[in-house]
Design a protein around this motif. Structure first.
Motif, PDB file in Angstrom:
ATOM      1  N   SER A  76       0.824  -1.212   0.000  1.00 24.43           N
ATOM      2  CA  SER A  76       0.000   0.000   0.000  1.00 24.43           C
ATOM      3  C   SER A  76       0.859   1.263   0.000  1.00 24.43           C
ATOM      4  O   SER A  76       0.430   2.291  -0.509  1.00 24.43           O
ATOM      5  CB  SER A  76      -0.997  -0.007   1.157  1.00 24.43           C
ATOM      6  OG  SER A  76      -0.438  -0.570   2.284  1.00 24.43           O
ATOM      7  N   GLY A  81      -4.974   0.238   3.169  1.00 30.00           N
ATOM      8  CA  GLY A  81      -4.378  -1.017   2.730  1.00 30.00           C
ATOM      9  C   GLY A  81      -3.691  -1.747   3.872  1.00 30.00           C
ATOM     10  O   GLY A  81      -3.781  -2.969   3.994  1.00 30.00           O
ATOM     11  N   THR A 138      -6.271  -3.386   6.083  1.00 30.98           N
ATOM     12  CA  THR A 138      -6.792  -4.583   5.441  1.00 30.98           C
ATOM     13  C   THR A 138      -5.846  -5.753   5.676  1.00 30.98           C
ATOM     14  O   THR A 138      -6.264  -6.846   6.059  1.00 30.98           O
ATOM     15  CB  THR A 138      -6.943  -4.353   3.929  1.00 30.98           C
ATOM     16  OG1 THR A 138      -7.658  -3.134   3.747  1.00 30.98           O
ATOM     17  CG2 THR A 138      -7.685  -5.479   3.285  1.00 30.98           C
ATOM     18  N   ILE A 184      -6.779  -9.155   7.786  1.00 28.08           N
ATOM     19  CA  ILE A 184      -6.738 -10.457   7.126  1.00 28.08           C
ATOM     20  C   ILE A 184      -5.743 -11.372   7.838  1.00 28.08           C
ATOM     21  O   ILE A 184      -6.001 -12.563   8.050  1.00 28.08           O
ATOM     22  CB  ILE A 184      -6.405 -10.297   5.627  1.00 28.08           C
ATOM     23  CG1 ILE A 184      -7.630  -9.707   4.923  1.00 28.08           C
ATOM     24  CG2 ILE A 184      -6.016 -11.620   5.002  1.00 28.08           C
ATOM     25  CD1 ILE A 184      -7.409  -9.315   3.497  1.00 28.08           C
ATOM     26  N   ASN A 223     -13.063 -10.023   7.853  1.00 29.19           N
ATOM     27  CA  ASN A 223     -12.726  -9.676   6.472  1.00 29.19           C
ATOM     28  C   ASN A 223     -13.661  -8.608   5.936  1.00 29.19           C
ATOM     29  O   ASN A 223     -13.244  -7.717   5.185  1.00 29.19           O
ATOM     30  CB  ASN A 223     -12.760 -10.927   5.590  1.00 29.19           C
ATOM     31  CG  ASN A 223     -11.595 -11.847   5.884  1.00 29.19           C
ATOM     32  OD1 ASN A 223     -10.589 -11.414   6.433  1.00 29.19           O
ATOM     33  ND2 ASN A 223     -11.724 -13.119   5.551  1.00 29.19           N
ATOM     34  N   ALA A 228     -12.569  -5.340   7.120  1.00 27.80           N
ATOM     35  CA  ALA A 228     -11.395  -4.889   6.367  1.00 27.80           C
ATOM     36  C   ALA A 228     -11.823  -4.207   5.077  1.00 27.80           C
ATOM     37  O   ALA A 228     -11.338  -3.125   4.732  1.00 27.80           O
ATOM     38  CB  ALA A 228     -10.484  -6.077   6.066  1.00 27.80           C
ATOM     39  N   ILE A 229     -12.768  -4.825   4.358  1.00 28.23           N
ATOM     40  CA  ILE A 229     -13.229  -4.246   3.091  1.00 28.23           C
ATOM     41  C   ILE A 229     -13.908  -2.906   3.344  1.00 28.23           C
ATOM     42  O   ILE A 229     -13.661  -1.915   2.649  1.00 28.23           O
ATOM     43  CB  ILE A 229     -14.203  -5.222   2.392  1.00 28.23           C
ATOM     44  CG1 ILE A 229     -13.442  -6.486   1.986  1.00 28.23           C
ATOM     45  CG2 ILE A 229     -14.853  -4.572   1.172  1.00 28.23           C
ATOM     46  CD1 ILE A 229     -14.312  -7.615   1.539  1.00 28.23           C
ATOM     47  N   ARG A 265     -11.366  -0.187   4.260  1.00 30.59           N
ATOM     48  CA  ARG A 265     -10.585   0.241   3.103  1.00 30.59           C
ATOM     49  C   ARG A 265     -11.418   1.178   2.239  1.00 30.59           C
ATOM     50  O   ARG A 265     -10.973   2.222   1.803  1.00 30.59           O
ATOM     51  CB  ARG A 265     -10.167  -0.983   2.300  1.00 30.59           C
ATOM     52  CG  ARG A 265      -9.226  -0.651   1.164  1.00 30.59           C
ATOM     53  CD  ARG A 265      -8.718  -1.910   0.538  1.00 30.59           C
ATOM     54  NE  ARG A 265      -9.820  -2.827   0.254  1.00 30.59           N
ATOM     55  CZ  ARG A 265      -9.652  -4.084  -0.112  1.00 30.59           C
ATOM     56  NH1 ARG A 265      -8.450  -4.580  -0.204  1.00 30.59           N
ATOM     57  NH2 ARG A 265     -10.673  -4.855  -0.362  1.00 30.59           N
ATOM     58  N   TYR A 266     -12.702   0.805   2.056  1.00 28.97           N
ATOM     59  CA  TYR A 266     -13.600   1.619   1.242  1.00 28.97           C
ATOM     60  C   TYR A 266     -13.757   3.001   1.867  1.00 28.97           C
ATOM     61  O   TYR A 266     -13.653   4.026   1.204  1.00 28.97           O
ATOM     62  CB  TYR A 266     -14.948   0.903   1.134  1.00 28.97           C
ATOM     63  CG  TYR A 266     -16.040   1.755   0.543  1.00 28.97           C
ATOM     64  CD1 TYR A 266     -16.079   2.007  -0.830  1.00 28.97           C
ATOM     65  CD2 TYR A 266     -17.020   2.304   1.357  1.00 28.97           C
ATOM     66  CE1 TYR A 266     -17.065   2.798  -1.356  1.00 28.97           C
ATOM     67  CE2 TYR A 266     -18.013   3.098   0.824  1.00 28.97           C
ATOM     68  CZ  TYR A 266     -18.037   3.343  -0.533  1.00 28.97           C
ATOM     69  OH  TYR A 266     -19.015   4.134  -1.064  1.00 28.97           O
TER      70      TYR A 266
END
Lengths: 312, 339
Positions: A173, A207, A210, A214, A296, A299-300, A303-304
């Motif tokens: 990232s 990033g 995330t 993960i 997870n 995390a998404i 990030r969004y």
């Protein structure tokens, strides 16, 4: 006349070609969809299977009871608390070290054979089987440093395990940040430290987060290294609380406490002769999958959100 | 320009916390006051009994107990390093382990707590096998059979010329040690070309899904799966009747040579100096019969429990075995051997 005929013939050929290419497109998208479905359906089947086996145990008692010889009243309390505390140690050991190592490798490390060596090592570490980390931890943490079969040992072991994941995510990232941003910061007189901390790290936090989440989700499901370092199977009390009501309000005794974690409890129930325990194992499996998916998903979402707020 | 989230601060907090954590933990690990926790580890076969005892003991006495599963051998390794107070075992202590304990100055009190019957099973669709003699089992499982004995006919001429598939205990388990001692005559001596698993459910599954299969595992697993696999009666020696494993045949001693006692080994030091450990073993023996039955294992007959209790009271250290899993010893005789 002849030219018109040849144009028409040509047109027919072109149309045939387009049709052929469209058909190929369709075939490929079907193959892609099938490939996706294999992964998705496998997970779904597994999950539905676990839920249909274990749904009878989905209640609060299952989370608030200790393990027991009676399958129906056996619960996960010591296991999920153990998992939570181990994850806490993993987080605090892997994240600062991993992010710092990532920043060093991207921003500070000189490009020479030594950096290359480190880089190759980090990439390779990410592919080392988890049991190897367990063996390393057994000799280093349990006996070498005398930390015993404790929450601290387990957390550090899993921390080592996800360290390469965090490092790689951090580097990826950081690399995504445009050179213009750095140059702009330098142009207004920022030092390297300021550039890294105020800009590079800031914009890559999505990033990095995330990668961390993960990694943590992977650590949650790990069984082999935890068994190797000697996790317990029956433990019907909780480690000392990290927060106390007398000064200094925080204690670290829980770090040296024995523990068990969710996957080990599941493994133990699965190997019992009595089928009633297999229901418990299925319910535990479903719980682990739900928590992993939630992590997870977070995390998404993070990030969004963070990306949405970055405007350059 | 950007989100509220400030990674810089998070990292600072995380870094400081990690340092503090490391500093404190090293102190604490050394000063671990684990005396008030009773530490037990060892055989997965004995685990359900100890778990039941530990559960009730903890409710009754509010003393903390932890139980791990490292297998009989792994349990003894920890026990002889002084890491546990009690070791569970599905076979007697071996000479190698006796030496390790002796070198570390650890003495132990050997207490049989229940019986188990190693059960030899076949697929229910297999109709030609009515019983196994120990001789036949030896022919099938001894190291020399590896790669040679491949069909049933090679073991007994009356059986068809169809292939044999073998499922057995993993080599780390006490079950493996005991079976090989009882059948082949030497512990750990077995052919290697069989499907081995420490998880008995895998063995059940294997035998249940293959008509050519045979395997062995603990009685509790057979009882739970008696519709999926069929137990084979065992003929101890020529002329003796074929005996099926059951509570009765184990308790009256006719199921031989595959019935075995299960043990706990209590550290003599802990038993004498740690009142919690003493209270736990007292509780174990007082409730053994009920709890062993409840977790579907086979209890010792009343006179043998009495003898074990007597033995515990005198706290005689050592083993009644010569460092190998001797087969077919009466527990009352065994305890008399320990001086």
């Amino acid at each position: 006349m002849t030219t018109q005929a040849s144009v028409l013939k040509n047109l027919a050929e072109v149309r045939a070609m387009i049709r052929r290419h469209k058909r190929n497109d369709l075939i490929f998208s079907i193959i892609g969809l099938l490939a996706l479905m294999v992964g998705l359906l496998t997970l779904l089947t597994l999950f539905v299977d676990l839920v249909s086996d274990g749904y009878q145990r989905f209640n609060l008692d299952f989370l608030s009871n200790y393990p027991s010889r009676r399958a129906a009243s056996a619960g996960l309390l010591s296991a999920w608390v153990g998992s939570l505390l181990v994850m806490l140690v993993t987080f605090f050991s892997a994240v600062p070290m991993g992010v710092a190592a990532g920043i060093y490798l991207e921003e500070y490390a000189p490009k020479n054979w030594f950096s290359d060596l480190i880089e190759i090592n980090v990439t390779n570490l990410a592919g080392v089987p988890s049991i190897v980390y367990g063996l390393l931890a057994l000799s280093l943490f349990v006996y070498g440093l005398g930390l015993g079969e404790s929450i601290l040992t387990a957390g550090l072991t899993l921390g080592l395990l996800i360290l390469p994941i965090v490092i790689v995510a951090t580097r990826e990232s950081i690399r995504g940040i445009p050179v213009a941003i750095r140059e702009a910061a330098y142009a207004v007189g920022a030092t390297k430290w300021q550039v890294v901390f105020h800009h590079v790290l800031h914009y890559s936090s999505g990033g990095i987060l995330t990668g961390i989440i993960i990694g943590m989700a992977r650590a949650l499901g790990e069984t082999a290294p935890i068994i190797t370092i000697g996790a317990l199977t029956f433990i019907a009390f909780l480690p000392p609380s990290p927060i106390t009501d007398t000064a200094p309000f925080i204690n670290f005794e829980w770090l040296s406490s024995g523990f068990t974690v969710l996957p080990i409890q599941m493994f133990n129930w699965l190997s019992r002769p009595d089928h009633a325990f297999h229901i418990n194992a299925a319910a535990t499996g479903a719980l682990i999958i739900v928590v992993t998916l939630l992590m997870n998903g977070t995390a998404i979402w993070l990030r969004y959100r963070i990306r949405k707020n970055i405007k350059w | 320009m950007q989100s509220k989230f400030v990674p810089t601060q998070l990292l600072k907090v995380a870094g400081v916390a990690a340092l503090v954590t490391a500093a404190f933990s090293i102190q604490h690990a050394d000063a671990a006051d684990k005396n008030d926790i009773i530490r037990i580890d060892g055989s997965s076969t004995v685990y359900p009994i100890t778990e039941a005892v530990a559960e009730d003991f903890q409710k009754a006495k509010r003393i903390k107990v932890t139980v791990g599963i490292s297998g009989t051998g792994g349990g003894f390794k920890k026990f002889c390093r002084g890491e546990t107070d009690i070791s569970e075992a599905s076979r007697p202590i071996l000479s190698k382990e006796m030496e390790a304990c002796k070198a570390a100055g650890i003495e132990y009190i050997e207490l049989p707590v229940a019986y188990d019957a190693l059960t030899v099973v076949i697929n229910p669709k297999n109709t030609f096998i009515k019983s196994f003699t120990v001789e036949e089992l030896k022919k099938l499982w001894e190291p020399e059979a590896q790669g040679k004995i491949k069909t049933w006919k090679q073991i007994n001429a009356a059986w068809p010329d169809t292939p044999v598939k073998l499922f057995g205990a993993g080599s780390d388990s006490g079950t493996f040690d005991y079976f090989t001692e009882a059948v082949v005559g030497k512990a750990k001596s077995s052919r290697g070309d069989f499907t081995a698993s420490e998880d008995d459910n895998v063995l059940v599954q294997g035998v249940a899904s293959d008509v050519a299969a045979t395997g062995y595992f603990g009685f509790a697993y057979y009882e739970e799966n008696s519709t999926r696999v069929k137990a084979v009666p065992i003929v101890a020696k020529a002329g003796a009747p074929a005996v099926l494993p059951s509570r009765e045949t184990v308790m009256n001693g006719t199921y031989q040579p595959l019935s075995r006692p299960l043990f706990i080994y209590v550290s003599a030091n802990a038993a004498k100096n740690n009142p919690n450990v003493k209270a736990f073993v007292d509780f174990y023996l007082a409730n053994a019969k009920t709890l062993v039955e409840e977790v579907k294992y086979i209890p010792l007959p009343a006179n043998e429990y009495a003898a074990v209790n007597e033995h515990w009271k005198t706290m005689k250290v050592g083993t009644g075995f010569g460092g190998e899993p001797e087969v077919g010893v009466k527990i009352t005789d065994l305890l008399k051997r320990i001086k």
